[in-house]
Design a protein around this motif. Structure first.
Motif, PDB file in Angstrom:
ATOM      1  N   ILE A   9      25.957  -5.654 -16.250  1.00  0.00           N
ATOM      2  CA  ILE A   9      24.945  -6.635 -15.861  1.00  0.00           C
ATOM      3  C   ILE A   9      23.701  -6.512 -16.745  1.00  0.00           C
ATOM      4  N   SER A  10      23.068  -7.647 -17.023  1.00  0.00           N
ATOM      5  CA  SER A  10      21.883  -7.664 -17.881  1.00  0.00           C
ATOM      6  C   SER A  10      20.571  -7.752 -17.109  1.00  0.00           C
ATOM      7  N   ARG A  11      20.611  -8.305 -15.891  1.00  0.00           N
ATOM      8  CA  ARG A  11      19.368  -8.422 -15.128  1.00  0.00           C
ATOM      9  C   ARG A  11      19.668  -8.511 -13.646  1.00  0.00           C
ATOM     10  N   VAL A  12      18.772  -7.916 -12.856  1.00  0.00           N
ATOM     11  CA  VAL A  12      18.849  -7.987 -11.399  1.00  0.00           C
ATOM     12  C   VAL A  12      17.585  -8.663 -10.882  1.00  0.00           C
ATOM     13  N   PHE A  13      17.748  -9.718 -10.102  1.00  0.00           N
ATOM     14  CA  PHE A  13      16.626 -10.387  -9.452  1.00  0.00           C
ATOM     15  C   PHE A  13      16.557  -9.955  -7.988  1.00  0.00           C
ATOM     16  N   ILE A  14      15.347  -9.611  -7.543  1.00  0.00           N
ATOM     17  CA  ILE A  14      15.102  -9.314  -6.131  1.00  0.00           C
ATOM     18  C   ILE A  14      13.962 -10.238  -5.696  1.00  0.00           C
ATOM     19  N   ASN A  15      14.273 -11.249  -4.922  1.00  0.00           N
ATOM     20  CA  ASN A  15      13.286 -12.260  -4.554  1.00  0.00           C
ATOM     21  C   ASN A  15      13.059 -12.329  -3.049  1.00  0.00           C
ATOM     22  N   PHE A  16      11.845 -12.057  -2.620  1.00  0.00           N
ATOM     23  CA  PHE A  16      11.420 -12.250  -1.233  1.00  0.00           C
ATOM     24  C   PHE A  16      12.378 -11.591  -0.244  1.00  0.00           C
ATOM     25  N   THR A  17      12.741 -10.376  -0.590  1.00  0.00           N
ATOM     26  CA  THR A  17      13.602  -9.596   0.284  1.00  0.00           C
ATOM     27  C   THR A  17      12.838  -9.167   1.541  1.00  0.00           C
ATOM     28  N   ASP A  18      13.559  -8.878   2.596  1.00  0.00           N
ATOM     29  CA  ASP A  18      12.959  -8.379   3.835  1.00  0.00           C
ATOM     30  C   ASP A  18      12.166  -7.108   3.515  1.00  0.00           C
ATOM     31  N   PRO A  19      10.875  -7.046   3.864  1.00  0.00           N
ATOM     32  CA  PRO A  19      10.070  -5.862   3.518  1.00  0.00           C
ATOM     33  C   PRO A  19      10.362  -4.634   4.366  1.00  0.00           C
ATOM     34  N   TRP A  20      11.029  -4.810   5.495  1.00  0.00           N
ATOM     35  CA  TRP A  20      11.306  -3.669   6.379  1.00  0.00           C
ATOM     36  C   TRP A  20      10.078  -2.754   6.452  1.00  0.00           C
ATOM     37  N   PRO A  21       9.000  -3.203   7.075  1.00  0.00           N
ATOM     38  CA  PRO A  21       7.723  -2.480   7.019  1.00  0.00           C
ATOM     39  C   PRO A  21       7.670  -1.141   7.751  1.00  0.00           C
ATOM     40  N   LYS A  22       8.537  -0.929   8.720  1.00  0.00           N
ATOM     41  CA  LYS A  22       8.491   0.334   9.459  1.00  0.00           C
ATOM     42  C   LYS A  22       9.069   1.467   8.606  1.00  0.00           C
ATOM     43  N   ASN A  23       8.417   2.610   8.657  1.00  0.00           N
ATOM     44  CA  ASN A  23       8.826   3.755   7.839  1.00  0.00           C
ATOM     45  C   ASN A  23      10.281   4.155   8.069  1.00  0.00           C
ATOM     46  N   ARG A  24      10.733   4.035   9.305  1.00  0.00           N
ATOM     47  CA  ARG A  24      12.102   4.459   9.610  1.00  0.00           C
ATOM     48  C   ARG A  24      13.154   3.533   8.989  1.00  0.00           C
ATOM     49  N   HIS A  25      12.696   2.377   8.495  1.00  0.00           N
ATOM     50  CA  HIS A  25      13.617   1.424   7.870  1.00  0.00           C
ATOM     51  C   HIS A  25      13.528   1.437   6.344  1.00  0.00           C
ATOM     52  N   GLU A  26      12.868   2.436   5.796  1.00  0.00           N
ATOM     53  CA  GLU A  26      12.667   2.486   4.348  1.00  0.00           C
ATOM     54  C   GLU A  26      13.976   2.345   3.570  1.00  0.00           C
ATOM     55  N   LYS A  27      15.030   2.972   4.056  1.00  0.00           N
ATOM     56  CA  LYS A  27      16.295   2.981   3.323  1.00  0.00           C
ATOM     57  C   LYS A  27      16.943   1.591   3.227  1.00  0.00           C
ATOM     58  N   ARG A  28      16.426   0.627   3.996  1.00  0.00           N
ATOM     59  CA  ARG A  28      16.987  -0.729   3.956  1.00  0.00           C
ATOM     60  C   ARG A  28      16.315  -1.600   2.886  1.00  0.00           C
ATOM     61  N   ARG A  29      15.197  -1.140   2.358  1.00  0.00           N
ATOM     62  CA  ARG A  29      14.485  -1.937   1.353  1.00  0.00           C
ATOM     63  C   ARG A  29      15.288  -1.970   0.050  1.00  0.00           C
ATOM     64  N   LEU A  30      15.397  -3.136  -0.544  1.00  0.00           N
ATOM     65  CA  LEU A  30      16.223  -3.283  -1.748  1.00  0.00           C
ATOM     66  C   LEU A  30      15.610  -2.649  -2.983  1.00  0.00           C
ATOM     67  N   THR A  31      14.432  -2.060  -2.838  1.00  0.00           N
ATOM     68  CA  THR A  31      13.840  -1.283  -3.932  1.00  0.00           C
ATOM     69  C   THR A  31      13.794   0.207  -3.599  1.00  0.00           C
ATOM     70  N   TYR A  32      14.491   0.610  -2.565  1.00  0.00           N
ATOM     71  CA  TYR A  32      14.630   2.025  -2.209  1.00  0.00           C
ATOM     72  C   TYR A  32      15.481   2.727  -3.268  1.00  0.00           C
ATOM     73  N   LYS A  33      15.308   4.007  -3.424  1.00  0.00           N
ATOM     74  CA  LYS A  33      15.952   4.759  -4.503  1.00  0.00           C
ATOM     75  C   LYS A  33      17.463   4.614  -4.520  1.00  0.00           C
TER      76      LYS A  33
END
Length: 215
Positions: A109-133
């Motif tokens: 793949i040459s590029r990944v777009f992440i647009n207006f993904t769910d922010p999952w603001p609660k700390n316990r949901h960090e692993k659901r964020r699409l920019t998580y490690k």
């Protein structure tokens, strides 16, 4: 956001296999064969209703685009948008982003777009964020050495988190915009959410990030 269940959605998606790719694992490492060209492949994770990727495919016929959306009732809207339009450089997958390595080969793949993904603001949901490690590790595997991640969001908290997550993972961050629509950025294709939020005068945040990979 509560999703309206559409029991007919899966059957409708399956009836357009030239747009909604069935058994994408069979195309791993061979997506350019499916598109019948050697053009670069860009993917959007959490593609939603498909407005952004459809616009990108229309404006960039020499790039192949694949949108990934796990909710069939949402992807149905994307199908309705494109099923009567001739866009051979656009495909969709009704799959979970966590399964990326089952569908794409290393460096495919040459590029990944992440647009207006769910922010999952609660700390316990960090692993659901699409920019998580854990997600960054997936992107790193499938992106080639010059591949990039392009992020857009209206959520300042998610944007700040993502910048930090990118930095901790060792990515190089560039073209950061804290107010995209006032930045002079050219060629922007808006998503449904982006149109909605920008009409309300909300800021849109954007950045690009790339891995420091050996060529």
């Amino acid at each position: 956001m509560r999703l309206r269940h559409k029991p007919w959605a899966k059957d409708e998606l399956a009836s357009f296999p030239h747009i909604i790719v069935q058994e994408p694992n069979l195309h791993k490492g061979k997506w350019q064969e499916l598109f019948d060209n050697n053009n670069p492949i860009y993917i959007e994770v959490g593609t939603g209703k498909g407005k952004f990727l459809t616009g990108m495919a229309e404006k960039n016929p020499n790039i192949n685009f694949i949108g990934i959306e796990k909710y069939d009732s949402v992807l149905l809207t994307a199908l309705e948008r494109v099923k009567n339009v001739e866009l051979p450089n656009l495909k969709f997958l009704n799959e979970d982003v966590m399964e990326l390595l089952h569908f794409f080969e290393v460096n495919e793949i040459s590029r990944v777009f992440i647009n207006f993904t769910d922010p999952w603001p609660k700390n316990r949901h960090e692993k659901r964020r699409l920019t998580y490690k854990d997600y960054l590790s997936l992107y790193e595997t499938i992106l080639h050495s010059e591949g990039e991640i392009h992020l857009k969001t209206d959520n300042q908290g998610l944007f700040e988190y993502s910048l930090e997550s990118f930095s901790r993972f060792g990515l190089t961050i560039k073209n950061v915009s804290l107010d995209l629509h006032k930045s002079g950025f050219e060629g922007n294709i808006m998503t449904e959410y982006e149109e909605k939020f920008s009409k309300k005068g909300m800021r849109i945040y954007r950045c690009e990030a790339c891995f420091k990979k050996e060529k």
